[in-house]
Design an enzyme around this catalytic site. Structure first.
Site, PDB file in Angstrom:
ATOM      1  N   GLY A   1       0.836  -1.202   0.000  1.00  0.00           N
ATOM      2  CA  GLY A   1       0.000   0.000   0.000  1.00  0.00           C
ATOM      3  C   GLY A   1       0.867   1.245   0.000  1.00  0.00           C
ATOM      4  O   GLY A   1       1.921   1.267   0.633  1.00  0.00           O
TER       5      GLY A   1
ATOM      6  N   ASP B   1       5.706  -4.833   5.743  1.00  0.00           N
ATOM      7  CA  ASP B   1       6.120  -6.177   6.172  1.00  0.00           C
ATOM      8  C   ASP B   1       6.112  -7.203   5.031  1.00  0.00           C
ATOM      9  O   ASP B   1       7.048  -8.006   4.915  1.00  0.00           O
ATOM     10  CB  ASP B   1       5.273  -6.664   7.355  1.00  0.00           C
ATOM     11  CG  ASP B   1       3.771  -6.491   7.135  1.00  0.00           C
ATOM     12  OD1 ASP B   1       3.376  -5.906   6.111  1.00  0.00           O
ATOM     13  OD2 ASP B   1       3.000  -6.959   7.989  1.00  0.00           O
TER      14      ASP B   1
ATOM     15  N   HIS C   1      -8.992   5.488   3.079  1.00  0.00           N
ATOM     16  CA  HIS C   1      -7.763   5.831   2.353  1.00  0.00           C
ATOM     17  C   HIS C   1      -7.383   7.313   2.421  1.00  0.00           C
ATOM     18  O   HIS C   1      -6.295   7.666   1.965  1.00  0.00           O
ATOM     19  CB  HIS C   1      -7.875   5.368   0.896  1.00  0.00           C
ATOM     20  CG  HIS C   1      -7.851   3.875   0.767  1.00  0.00           C
ATOM     21  ND1 HIS C   1      -8.980   3.118   0.940  1.00  0.00           N
ATOM     22  CD2 HIS C   1      -6.832   3.013   0.537  1.00  0.00           C
ATOM     23  CE1 HIS C   1      -8.673   1.833   0.797  1.00  0.00           C
ATOM     24  NE2 HIS C   1      -7.371   1.743   0.561  1.00  0.00           N
TER      25      HIS C   1
ATOM     26  N   ARG D   1     -24.152  13.557  20.337  1.00  0.00           N
ATOM     27  CA  ARG D   1     -24.060  12.213  19.777  1.00  0.00           C
ATOM     28  C   ARG D   1     -22.802  11.486  20.243  1.00  0.00           C
ATOM     29  O   ARG D   1     -21.812  12.125  20.608  1.00  0.00           O
ATOM     30  CB  ARG D   1     -23.972  12.276  18.253  1.00  0.00           C
ATOM     31  CG  ARG D   1     -25.299  12.458  17.589  1.00  0.00           C
ATOM     32  CD  ARG D   1     -25.107  12.629  16.100  1.00  0.00           C
ATOM     33  NE  ARG D   1     -26.392  12.715  15.427  1.00  0.00           N
ATOM     34  CZ  ARG D   1     -26.571  13.267  14.245  1.00  0.00           C
ATOM     35  NH1 ARG D   1     -25.552  13.799  13.588  1.00  0.00           N
ATOM     36  NH2 ARG D   1     -27.768  13.289  13.704  1.00  0.00           N
TER      37      ARG D   1
ATOM     38  N   ARG E   1      -4.592  -2.215  10.135  1.00  0.00           N
ATOM     39  CA  ARG E   1      -4.580  -3.678  10.058  1.00  0.00           C
ATOM     40  C   ARG E   1      -4.546  -4.297  11.472  1.00  0.00           C
ATOM     41  O   ARG E   1      -5.391  -3.955  12.272  1.00  0.00           O
ATOM     42  CB  ARG E   1      -3.408  -4.152   9.210  1.00  0.00           C
ATOM     43  CG  ARG E   1      -3.588  -5.576   8.752  1.00  0.00           C
ATOM     44  CD  ARG E   1      -3.753  -5.859   7.323  1.00  0.00           C
ATOM     45  NE  ARG E   1      -2.750  -5.419   6.422  1.00  0.00           N
ATOM     46  CZ  ARG E   1      -2.946  -5.381   5.100  1.00  0.00           C
ATOM     47  NH1 ARG E   1      -4.105  -5.761   4.600  1.00  0.00           N
ATOM     48  NH2 ARG E   1      -2.003  -4.990   4.294  1.00  0.00           N
TER      49      ARG E   1
ATOM     50  N   ARG F   1       0.470  -4.944  -4.750  1.00  0.00           N
ATOM     51  CA  ARG F   1       0.622  -5.956  -3.695  1.00  0.00           C
ATOM     52  C   ARG F   1       1.035  -7.306  -4.295  1.00  0.00           C
ATOM     53  O   ARG F   1       0.667  -8.359  -3.808  1.00  0.00           O
ATOM     54  CB  ARG F   1      -0.672  -6.095  -2.904  1.00  0.00           C
ATOM     55  CG  ARG F   1      -1.050  -4.848  -2.108  1.00  0.00           C
ATOM     56  CD  ARG F   1      -2.076  -5.182  -1.045  1.00  0.00           C
ATOM     57  NE  ARG F   1      -2.587  -4.000  -0.357  1.00  0.00           N
ATOM     58  CZ  ARG F   1      -1.989  -3.416   0.666  1.00  0.00           C
ATOM     59  NH1 ARG F   1      -0.849  -3.892   1.107  1.00  0.00           N
ATOM     60  NH2 ARG F   1      -2.526  -2.360   1.242  1.00  0.00           N
TER      61      ARG F   1
ATOM     62  N   THR G   1       5.106   2.430   6.037  1.00  0.00           N
ATOM     63  CA  THR G   1       3.696   2.055   6.170  1.00  0.00           C
ATOM     64  C   THR G   1       3.008   3.013   7.131  1.00  0.00           C
ATOM     65  O   THR G   1       3.618   3.441   8.119  1.00  0.00           O
ATOM     66  CB  THR G   1       3.477   0.619   6.714  1.00  0.00           C
ATOM     67  OG1 THR G   1       2.108   0.463   7.117  1.00  0.00           O
ATOM     68  CG2 THR G   1       4.339   0.288   7.913  1.00  0.00           C
ATOM     69  N   ILE G   2       1.757   3.323   6.842  1.00  0.00           N
ATOM     70  CA  ILE G   2       1.002   4.136   7.802  1.00  0.00           C
ATOM     71  C   ILE G   2       0.747   3.332   9.077  1.00  0.00           C
ATOM     72  O   ILE G   2       0.499   3.904  10.117  1.00  0.00           O
ATOM     73  CB  ILE G   2      -0.354   4.643   7.231  1.00  0.00           C
ATOM     74  CG1 ILE G   2      -1.277   3.481   6.856  1.00  0.00           C
ATOM     75  CG2 ILE G   2      -0.145   5.588   6.067  1.00  0.00           C
ATOM     76  CD1 ILE G   2      -2.739   3.895   6.690  1.00  0.00           C
ATOM     77  N   ASP G   3       0.814   1.995   8.993  1.00  0.00           N
ATOM     78  CA  ASP G   3       0.448   1.152  10.146  1.00  0.00           C
ATOM     79  C   ASP G   3       1.494   1.181  11.263  1.00  0.00           C
ATOM     80  O   ASP G   3       1.204   0.793  12.394  1.00  0.00           O
ATOM     81  CB  ASP G   3       0.244  -0.307   9.707  1.00  0.00           C
ATOM     82  CG  ASP G   3      -0.825  -0.453   8.642  1.00  0.00           C
ATOM     83  OD1 ASP G   3      -1.648   0.461   8.503  1.00  0.00           O
ATOM     84  OD2 ASP G   3      -0.824  -1.487   7.948  1.00  0.00           O
TER      85      ASP G   3
ATOM     86  N   ASP H   1       3.874  -0.824  11.864  1.00  0.00           N
ATOM     87  CA  ASP H   1       3.917  -2.153  12.502  1.00  0.00           C
ATOM     88  C   ASP H   1       5.164  -2.968  12.144  1.00  0.00           C
ATOM     89  O   ASP H   1       5.180  -4.181  12.332  1.00  0.00           O
ATOM     90  CB  ASP H   1       2.638  -2.941  12.134  1.00  0.00           C
ATOM     91  CG  ASP H   1       2.489  -3.148  10.637  1.00  0.00           C
ATOM     92  OD1 ASP H   1       3.273  -2.567   9.866  1.00  0.00           O
ATOM     93  OD2 ASP H   1       1.578  -3.897  10.235  1.00  0.00           O
TER      94      ASP H   1
ATOM     95  N   GLU I   1      -9.528  -0.613  12.576  1.00  0.00           N
ATOM     96  CA  GLU I   1     -10.252  -1.525  11.666  1.00  0.00           C
ATOM     97  C   GLU I   1     -10.058  -3.007  12.011  1.00  0.00           C
ATOM     98  O   GLU I   1     -10.893  -3.842  11.689  1.00  0.00           O
ATOM     99  CB  GLU I   1      -9.805  -1.287  10.223  1.00  0.00           C
ATOM    100  CG  GLU I   1      -8.310  -1.580  10.021  1.00  0.00           C
ATOM    101  CD  GLU I   1      -7.841  -1.431   8.585  1.00  0.00           C
ATOM    102  OE1 GLU I   1      -8.645  -1.099   7.713  1.00  0.00           O
ATOM    103  OE2 GLU I   1      -6.641  -1.663   8.355  1.00  0.00           O
TER     104      GLU I   1
ATOM    105  N   MET J   1      -7.458   3.077  10.025  1.00  0.00           N
ATOM    106  CA  MET J   1      -6.765   1.891   9.483  1.00  0.00           C
ATOM    107  C   MET J   1      -5.703   1.391  10.467  1.00  0.00           C
ATOM    108  O   MET J   1      -5.618   1.857  11.598  1.00  0.00           O
ATOM    109  CB  MET J   1      -6.118   2.241   8.157  1.00  0.00           C
ATOM    110  CG  MET J   1      -7.076   2.256   6.988  1.00  0.00           C
ATOM    111  SD  MET J   1      -6.161   2.540   5.444  1.00  0.00           S
ATOM    112  CE  MET J   1      -7.404   2.097   4.247  1.00  0.00           C
TER     113      MET J   1
HETATM  114  O1  F6P Z   1      -1.088  -1.478   5.246  1.00  0.00           O
HETATM  115  C1  F6P Z   1      -1.634  -0.231   4.990  1.00  0.00           C
HETATM  116  C2  F6P Z   1      -3.124  -0.301   4.893  1.00  0.00           C
HETATM  117  O2  F6P Z   1      -3.614   1.000   4.642  1.00  0.00           O
HETATM  118  C3  F6P Z   1      -3.853  -0.924   6.083  1.00  0.00           C
HETATM  119  O3  F6P Z   1      -3.965  -0.042   7.161  1.00  0.00           O
HETATM  120  C4  F6P Z   1      -5.154  -1.310   5.459  1.00  0.00           C
HETATM  121  O4  F6P Z   1      -5.768  -2.381   6.126  1.00  0.00           O
HETATM  122  C5  F6P Z   1      -4.752  -1.731   4.074  1.00  0.00           C
HETATM  123  O5  F6P Z   1      -3.505  -1.104   3.798  1.00  0.00           O
HETATM  124  C6  F6P Z   1      -5.729  -1.352   2.994  1.00  0.00           C
HETATM  125  O6  F6P Z   1      -5.275  -1.869   1.797  1.00  0.00           O
HETATM  126  P1  F6P Z   1      -5.821  -1.514   0.365  1.00  0.00           P
HETATM  127  O7  F6P Z   1      -5.202  -0.214  -0.057  1.00  0.00           O
HETATM  128  O8  F6P Z   1      -5.376  -2.636  -0.482  1.00  0.00           O
HETATM  129  O9  F6P Z   1      -7.300  -1.366   0.474  1.00  0.00           O
END
Ligand code: F6P
Length: 350
Positions: free
Chosen positions: A11, A106, A280, A165, A174, A73, A128-130, A132, A225, A172
């Site tokens: 990604g 990863d 996204h 509310r 993962r 990917r 990665t934004i994650d 991780d 998520e 995001m």
């Molecule tokens: O690994 C980065 C990420 O944005 C995750 O946070 C998310 O689950 C995934 O990629 C989304 O992937 P795609 O762009 O294939 O929808």
């Protein structure tokens, strides 16, 4: 004159172009390399899609999101991709590439390690934004995603308050709750749910009711998520999915847990609840200064390793230092949120 390839896999994330710029700029001006962009991740090296990157081609890309060389990917070691690793070795020879700089998360690093074992000269850069990837304090892309999510939470605060509310914000990440934890702390979330911690819906509802009793008639819940949740009328906790179809690396498509959670909260508290899925937007647009600088530092360090002939490495951030680590030590696992961070977040729950 040596030819060096560069690719971005997995990604996209903000900061990729800043990193490409650093690798190419130093490669050309300092080491006199010929630099080549391998297009669309590993697919480009399998199908021989490559183009030269000169100084002009990297001009003006520092603040741009995405990646000028594309990404995918594609997994050359995936079960349906027989013969792809061999095609990569052939193309390394055909295009006379001495080494490649691989920028990825990863999954991409796992492929880089396997190819490095097969004799390809590789230096990796974590992105990665994650956030991780083990072995590095931060990946670039993460800071930008956290800032985007924080700004969204700030905006959602005012509308939540006007309408009394509960607003659920899904981010995001993962299987790692880094974005949720950091954006939740920065945005003042009243509850943060992450994959690392089991979710108890009754407890979440209690926290929100307690807050309302104190006179705070709106609440912000940030959910990652990858949180598992009991689906309607079920006790077992499950991922909420956009699609169960697995990609080349065996990942399912997460997304939607926030909407389910908002319904459960409304049912359990009686308070009107809504959900916003940031999706996204967290990966798009211009990188923060932090991510531009980190990507630039990683890029410079990576091309220096190429010059010194040190391969099978990934450059990482440790404290404030950039250093190389063995690729084999960072692959096959994820860095998840530890109690230090979650305990800070919990102080502000309810
Ligand atoms: O690994 C980065 C990420 O944005 C995750 O946070 C998310 O689950 C995934 O990629 C989304 O992937 P795609 O762009 O294939 O929808």
């Amino acid at each position: 004159m040596k030819k060096i390839g560069i690719l971005t896999g997995g990604g996209d994330c903000p900061g990729l172009n800043a990193t490409i710029r650093a690798v190419v700029r130093k490669g050309i001006t300092k080491y006199d390399y010929e630099m080549y962009g391998i297009l669309e991740g590993w697919r480009g090296l399998i199908d021989g899609m490559i183009r030269e990157l000169d100084i002009d081609s990297i001009s003006g890309i520092l603040p741009r999101g995405g990646t000028i060389i594309g990404t995918s990917r594609t997994n050359p070691f995936g079960k349906d991709n027989k013969g792809d690793p061999e095609r990569i070795l052939e193309n390394m020879k055909k295009f006379d590439l001495y080494a490649i700089v691989v920028i990825g998360g990863d999954d991409t690093q796992g492929v880089a390690h396997k190819l490095s074992e097969m004799g390809v000269n590789i230096v990796s850069i974590p992105k990665t934004i994650d956030n991780d990837i083990p072995g590095t304090d931060f990946t670039f892309g993460f800071d930008t995603a956290v800032n985007i999510a924080t700004e969204a939470i700030d905006r959602i605060h005012t509308t939540a308050e006007s309408h009394n509310r509960v607003m659920v914000v899904e981010v995001m990440g993962r299987n790692a709750g880094w974005i949720a934890t950091f954006a939740g702390i920065a945005g003042g979330a009243d509850v943060i749910l992450i994959p690392e911690k089991p979710v108890d819906i009754a407890e979440v509802c209690e926290l929100i009711k307690k807050r309302h009793k104190r006179g705070r008639r709106f609440s912000i819940v940030v959910v990652s998520e990858g949180v598992k949740i009991p689906l309607e009328d079920e006790v077992d906790k499950k991922f909420v999915l956009q699609s169960a179809k697995k990609d080349d690396f065996g990942h399912i498509m997460l997304g939607g847990v926030g909407t389910v959670l908002a319904k459960l909260i409304e049912k359990g508290t009686g308070f009107e609840s809504r959900c916003t899925v940031l999706g996204h937007t967290q990966r798009g647009g211009t990188p923060t200064a932090f991510d531009r600088v980190l990507g630039t530092r990683f890029g410079i360090a990576a091309i220096e390793l190429v010059y010194r002939g040190i391969f099978g490495k990934i450059v990482v951030l440790s404290g404030n230092e950039i250093m190389p680590k063995d690729l084999k030590d960072v692959i096959g696992r994820n860095k998840t949120v530890d109690d230090y961070w979650y305990d800070i977040a919990k102080v502000f729950f309810g």
